[in-house]
Design a protein around this motif. Structure first.
Motif, mmCIF file in Angstrom:
data_model
loop_
_atom_site.group_PDB
_atom_site.id
_atom_site.type_symbol
_atom_site.label_atom_id
_atom_site.label_comp_id
_atom_site.label_asym_id
_atom_site.label_seq_id
_atom_site.Cartn_x
_atom_site.Cartn_y
_atom_site.Cartn_z
ATOM 1 N N TRP A 257 -2.648 2.273 10.782
ATOM 2 C CA TRP A 257 -1.270 2.767 10.616
ATOM 3 C C TRP A 257 -1.300 4.262 10.381
ATOM 4 O O TRP A 257 -2.043 4.751 9.541
ATOM 5 C CB TRP A 257 -0.604 2.067 9.438
ATOM 6 N N ILE A 258 -0.488 4.961 11.180
ATOM 7 C CA ILE A 258 -0.360 6.401 11.046
ATOM 8 C C ILE A 258 0.991 6.684 10.414
ATOM 9 O O ILE A 258 2.046 6.330 10.955
ATOM 10 C CB ILE A 258 -0.471 7.106 12.412
ATOM 11 N N SER A 259 0.982 7.285 9.270
ATOM 12 C CA SER A 259 2.221 7.553 8.552
ATOM 13 C C SER A 259 3.021 8.644 9.272
ATOM 14 O O SER A 259 2.472 9.407 10.089
ATOM 15 C CB SER A 259 1.915 7.996 7.129
ATOM 16 N N PRO A 260 4.315 8.736 8.985
ATOM 17 C CA PRO A 260 5.103 9.838 9.558
ATOM 18 C C PRO A 260 4.513 11.209 9.252
ATOM 19 O O PRO A 260 4.757 12.173 9.995
ATOM 20 C CB PRO A 260 6.478 9.650 8.911
ATOM 21 N N ASN A 261 3.720 11.305 8.182
ATOM 22 C CA ASN A 261 3.077 12.577 7.834
ATOM 23 C C ASN A 261 1.709 12.745 8.482
ATOM 24 O O ASN A 261 0.994 13.697 8.190
ATOM 25 C CB ASN A 261 2.943 12.704 6.316
ATOM 26 N N GLY A 262 1.316 11.785 9.337
ATOM 27 C CA GLY A 262 0.085 11.933 10.095
ATOM 28 C C GLY A 262 -1.169 11.396 9.447
ATOM 29 O O GLY A 262 -2.272 11.578 9.975
ATOM 30 N N LYS A 263 -1.049 10.705 8.297
ATOM 31 C CA LYS A 263 -2.225 10.150 7.635
ATOM 32 C C LYS A 263 -2.506 8.743 8.172
ATOM 33 O O LYS A 263 -1.594 7.914 8.254
ATOM 34 C CB LYS A 263 -2.009 10.109 6.127
ATOM 35 N N THR A 264 -3.752 8.502 8.514
ATOM 36 C CA THR A 264 -4.146 7.242 9.136
ATOM 37 C C THR A 264 -4.970 6.401 8.168
ATOM 38 O O THR A 264 -5.909 6.921 7.535
ATOM 39 C CB THR A 264 -4.961 7.485 10.412
ATOM 40 N N VAL A 265 -4.605 5.115 8.056
ATOM 41 C CA VAL A 265 -5.403 4.175 7.264
ATOM 42 C C VAL A 265 -5.762 2.987 8.144
ATOM 43 O O VAL A 265 -5.021 2.617 9.063
ATOM 44 C CB VAL A 265 -4.633 3.678 6.012
ATOM 45 N N LEU B 49 0.839 -1.194 0.000
ATOM 46 C CA LEU B 49 0.000 0.000 0.000
ATOM 47 C C LEU B 49 0.876 1.248 0.000
ATOM 48 O O LEU B 49 1.837 1.347 0.763
ATOM 49 C CB LEU B 49 -0.899 0.000 1.240
ATOM 50 N N VAL B 50 0.555 2.189 -0.865
ATOM 51 C CA VAL B 50 1.247 3.473 -0.927
ATOM 52 C C VAL B 50 0.213 4.582 -0.740
ATOM 53 O O VAL B 50 -0.833 4.589 -1.406
ATOM 54 C CB VAL B 50 1.995 3.652 -2.268
ATOM 55 N N ILE B 51 0.509 5.494 0.187
ATOM 56 C CA ILE B 51 -0.432 6.555 0.550
ATOM 57 C C ILE B 51 0.116 7.897 0.074
ATOM 58 O O ILE B 51 1.103 8.401 0.632
ATOM 59 C CB ILE B 51 -0.653 6.585 2.080
ATOM 60 N N ASP B 52 -0.482 8.449 -0.968
ATOM 61 C CA ASP B 52 0.010 9.711 -1.533
ATOM 62 C C ASP B 52 1.521 9.666 -1.735
ATOM 63 O O ASP B 52 2.256 10.586 -1.359
ATOM 64 C CB ASP B 52 -0.366 10.893 -0.625
ATOM 65 N N GLY B 53 1.983 8.560 -2.308
ATOM 66 C CA GLY B 53 3.409 8.406 -2.604
ATOM 67 C C GLY B 53 4.249 7.902 -1.445
ATOM 68 O O GLY B 53 5.458 7.673 -1.610
ATOM 69 N N GLU B 54 3.659 7.707 -0.270
ATOM 70 C CA GLU B 54 4.392 7.269 0.914
ATOM 71 C C GLU B 54 4.092 5.790 1.180
ATOM 72 O O GLU B 54 2.950 5.432 1.490
ATOM 73 C CB GLU B 54 3.976 8.121 2.120
ATOM 74 N N PRO B 55 5.102 4.871 1.071
ATOM 75 C CA PRO B 55 4.845 3.445 1.286
ATOM 76 C C PRO B 55 4.455 3.155 2.733
ATOM 77 O O PRO B 55 5.057 3.705 3.668
ATOM 78 C CB PRO B 55 6.185 2.782 0.951
ATOM 79 N N MET B 56 3.435 2.341 2.891
ATOM 80 C CA MET B 56 3.075 1.901 4.230
ATOM 81 C C MET B 56 4.038 0.802 4.673
ATOM 82 O O MET B 56 4.289 -0.157 3.942
ATOM 83 C CB MET B 56 1.648 1.364 4.264
ATOM 84 N N ASP B 57 4.586 0.933 5.875
ATOM 85 C CA ASP B 57 5.532 -0.032 6.421
ATOM 86 C C ASP B 57 5.261 -0.135 7.914
ATOM 87 O O ASP B 57 5.447 0.844 8.650
ATOM 88 C CB ASP B 57 6.968 0.427 6.159
ATOM 89 N N ILE B 58 4.813 -1.307 8.370
ATOM 90 C CA ILE B 58 4.438 -1.441 9.782
ATOM 91 C C ILE B 58 5.637 -1.322 10.717
ATOM 92 O O ILE B 58 5.476 -1.237 11.932
ATOM 93 C CB ILE B 58 3.692 -2.765 10.044
ATOM 94 N N ARG B 59 6.841 -1.326 10.152
ATOM 95 C CA ARG B 59 8.041 -1.161 10.974
ATOM 96 C C ARG B 59 8.370 0.314 11.215
ATOM 97 O O ARG B 59 9.263 0.632 11.999
ATOM 98 C CB ARG B 59 9.230 -1.845 10.298
ATOM 99 N N THR B 60 7.657 1.199 10.525
ATOM 100 C CA THR B 60 7.852 2.640 10.707
ATOM 101 C C THR B 60 6.500 3.265 11.020
ATOM 102 O O THR B 60 5.466 2.587 11.057
ATOM 103 C CB THR B 60 8.440 3.282 9.446
#
Length: 779
Positions: free
Chosen positions: A133-141, A99-110
């Motif tokens: 999962w909350i991305s480093p940019n704050g987006k939650t899926v 899964l890629v969120i607005d160009g940011e790969p989802m990685d459960i290790r980060t």
């Protein structure tokens, strides 16, 4: 074996749940959450296909029976040593979904992971993983993915991947891949031998991808066996953009979605595998494409419904319900689930000691199947038992060839470890010398025919196996003058691998004796009930008219070493000559791994046993011994058995039940029931311990309930552990299904279906004449 471990997973009767992510436990969890249908096996790796090193994970996907071989490199070769190895192949991975969120790969290790759960749903046969999962940019899926390997169609597996943007709208990309750049982790899963394959051995011939489907065909370098696979993708809504690519080692498809906050997007990935053992190589890719089309037309839900119905059918007859002990209930079902899903169902494949859950033991089939797993299926899923026996019958000609190599002019000798029917064991003292494999295979055929009364199968296949194995027993030994003319069998290894190349191993001689009797009885039965089949068989195997008489004479004269002072049967002729074992001489860290720390000659000279050996023979044929004999032998072997094999404790526990040592029986059972679930041996990462798993079912049915056959008639001897409020199971005998309920105040047996049944309880006869009829007595 460390039985004092803290339980790894929460106690649940039907599920095994990983309720938090611990990547240090990843390798082990890949086995826990493995799925199979007896043909396709896939480890419980994450959909994102993280690149763990060989110490922390193994992306494992296997096809039962598909193997690679290499020329075995010996330091010193002798005649008859196997020249080609066999190793189950790690095949292309079709599970990957990223899964890629607005160009940011989802990685459960980060990023931040929360509400993580992964559940093995044993009732329905699926694995469900969900998390936020909350991305480093704050987006939650919010992500949920479900996978199952279909029992309804052996070539199919399926995934349903759903993602929901929680706090944003934007572009979601789903990247689905087929990775054909695979190799085995041989150095990790079998580090003690130079036994390949090393490096890439399954090389892609062709990879394709379009907007919906990707396929692959690959061929093994040495065995030349080939396989093909492919995936088709179904989307819950149209993608905004689609890209695809196929190169020399992988293929992928990407879907972009204009995702809205709170709106779920679902990708269903339907996958098909096949191999050249089932069809010509040229037919594989056309089959994959046709099957993918049919799979897509059926859809995920229809396939899962058919799969779940077969899971329900399995549990109807195989489940054991324990009242009052959820941890043991969970362990029991976990064990039954794994052996069920790993067993070959097509008649050309067997079941490896690790099932299809990992690369341990190279994927080889051992005696574990016949002596531990198959009895469970004989009484609960006889059609599955028959399929496993069909595999052994299909390799009978290779067993005949192996007998010639070992110097037997007639008969068949089954290999100690194998995939294709040829011997793959490179260390003969612990492999080929275990001649008891012949009697173990024969025992399984005889048990199946006796319990099911399938005389047609006796005529078609079982009698031939019984006769050909009996021929080897009549040739391997001699009527020894120094033993009063008794029949002696020298230079064999019994189940106990700490006493190798011994004379007159008790288990081997007892099983050989019963193999010989079974062959004689099979011929008599066919002569009486199937005279045409009898005549066909004796012509096919060119049976000499004098052979059955020789078999009976050999069985009647079988020698068993006996200690008059202790009044016990000795494991072999030299057992009491060996130095008494002194455990204090062995550092604790070396005790369970003797072969890794001590020369074999040191081990062979000790009076101790790795595992149940003579005791196993007595457990299987307890009706041949008095209770006093069983008790004396049990007490003696308790003092010399180290239980360094996962196959041991369940056997001791069953015999303990038979002789009334109920506290011992329960202790042994508890050690077996959660052995894998709590990883008592610290090696679950390499795959399940299938024999022990099946042994826990035997511990209850053959142990606490005391089921055994006495002259073909089922007999029970009931006991209920004090910690339990009751236990319940069903068994199928001939065409009848018996429901057995054992409570503190008594037992009840109900005829659920089928014909009238006669049975015994501690020697007292009972009869159930019609459906719904019951018998009940107080304990």
């Amino acid at each position: 074996m460390d039985t004092n471990k803290t339980p790894i997973y929460p106690f649940e009767p039907w599920n095994v749940t990983e309720d938090h992510l611990d990547l240090a436990m990843n390798y082990r969890n890949e086995t826990t959450f493995a799925l199979s249908n007896g043909y396709i096996g896939t480890r419980g790796t994450h959909e994102e296909a993280y690149d763990f090193d060989e110490q922390h994970g193994l992306e494992g996907n296997f096809l039962n029976g598909l193997y690679e071989q290499e020329h075995v490199r010996y330091g010193e070769w002798n005649f008859g040593f196997p020249t080609e190895s066999q190793t189950i192949l790690n095949v292309p991975n079709c599970k990957t979904i990223r899964l890629v969120i607005d160009g940011e790969p989802m990685d459960i290790r980060t990023g931040t992971l929360q509400n993580y759960r992964r559940t093995l749903d044993m009732k329905h046969g699926q694995v469900v993983r969900s998390f936020e999962w909350i991305s480093p940019n704050g987006k939650t899926v919010r992500v949920e993915n479900i996978r199952f390997v279909s029992l309804a169609h052996k070539n199919r597996m399926a995934q349903r991947y759903s993602v929901t943007p929680v706090n944003f709208s934007g572009t979601l990309t789903l990247h689905s891949a087929l990775d054909a750049d695979v190799e085995n982790h041989t150095r990790t899963t079998n580090p003690l031998v130079d036994y390949g394959p090393f490096g890439r051995h399954l090389l892609p011939d062709a990879l394709t991808a379009d907007d919906k489907t990707m396929t692959c065909q690959s061929t093994a370098v040495n065995s030349k066996l080939a396989m093909a696979c492919g995936s088709v993708h179904l989307l819950s809504e149209a993608a905004a953009a689609t890209r695809h690519q196929a190169n020399d080692v992988d293929a992928w498809i990407e879907y972009d979605f204009a995702a809205k906050q709170g709106h779920t997007i679902t990708l269903e990935k339907l996958t098909v595998y096949t191999d050249s053992l089932d069809m010509d190589k040229d037919a594989m890719l056309p089959f994959v494409n046709e099957e993918l089309t049919a799979f897509a037309a059926d859809g995920y839900d229809k396939e899962f419904a058919a799969h779940a119905a077969l899971m329900e059918h399995f549990w109807e007859t195989a489940d054991i319900r324990v009242d009052g002990d959820v941890p043991l209930q969970q362990g029991l079902r976990f064990n039954l689930y794994h052996i069920m899903q790993a067993s070959g169902r097509d008649g050309r494949t067997g079941m490896g000691a690790k099932g299809l859950s990992g690369e341990g033991y190279e994927g080889h089939y051992f005696w574990d199947t016949e002596m531990y797993v198959l009895p469970v299926f004989v009484y609960t899923q006889p059609e599955l038992a028959r399929s496993l026996l069909d595999y052994r019958y299909s390799t009978l000609d290779k067993a005949r060839d192996r007998a010639r190599v070992l110097g037997h002019p007639i008969g068949a000798l089954y290999p100690w470890r194998t995939i294709n029917g040829e011997e793959a064991s490179t260390y003969f003292p612990l492999g080929t010398a275990q001649y008891h494999i012949n009697a173990d295979v024969a025992y399984a055929f005889q048990l199946y025919v006796t319990v099911t009364n399938d005389i047609d199968y006796l005529a078609d296949k079982a009698a031939e196996v019984l006769c050909e194995t009996a021929r080897v027993w009549a040739d391997v030994g001699c009527f020894a003058e120094c033993r009063g003319g008794k029949y002696c069998i020298c230079s064999v290894t019994g189940p106990d691998e700490y006493n190798a190349i011994v004379d007159n191993n008790f288990y081997t001689n007892l099983m050989a004796q019963q193999n010989l009797y079974a062959a004689v009885n099979a011929l008599e039965t066919l002569k009486e009930q199937r005279p045409d089949a009898y005549q066909k068989l004796i012509e096919k195997i060119q049976l000499d008219p004098d052979e059955p008489a020789l078999w009976k004479k050999t069985a009647d004269a079988m020698y068993f070493a006996y200690d008059e002072k202790r009044q016990v049967y000795l494991q072999d002729d030299g057992f009491m000559l060996r130095k008494p074992w002194d455990d204090s001489r062995i550092p604790p860290e070396k005790r369970h791994l003797l072969y890794e720390n001590y020369h074999p000659l040191f081990i062979y000279r000790q009076r101790m046993s790795k595992q149940a050996d003579a005791i196993m023979g007595m457990m299987l044929y307890s009706a041949l011994f008095t209770d006093e004999e069983l008790l004396r032998n049990y007490d003696f072997y308790q003092t010399v058995t180290l239980h360094h094999s996962s196959l041991s404790t369940c056997i001791f526990g069953i015999l303990a039940s038979r002789i009334g040592r109920h506290e011992d029986a329960y202790t042994y059972f508890a050690q077996s029931a959660r052995m894998d679930l709590d990883d008592y041996h610290d090696n679950f990462y390499a795959g399940i311990h299938a024999a022990n798993m099946a042994g826990t079912w035997q511990s209850i049915v053959f142990g606490f309930a005391g089921l055994r056959l006495v002259n073909g008639v089922p007999e029970f001897k009931f006991y209920i552990p004090e910690a339990w409020n009751g236990y319940h199971f069903t068994v199928k005998i001939k065409e009848s299904v018996l429901a057995v309920d054992v409570l503190p105040d008594g037992w009840t047996i109900t005829l659920q279906s089928g014909d009238a049944v006669n049975f015994l309880v501690e020697g007292k006869p009972y009869e159930l004449t019609e459906k719904g009829a019951t018998c009940h007595e107080a304990l």
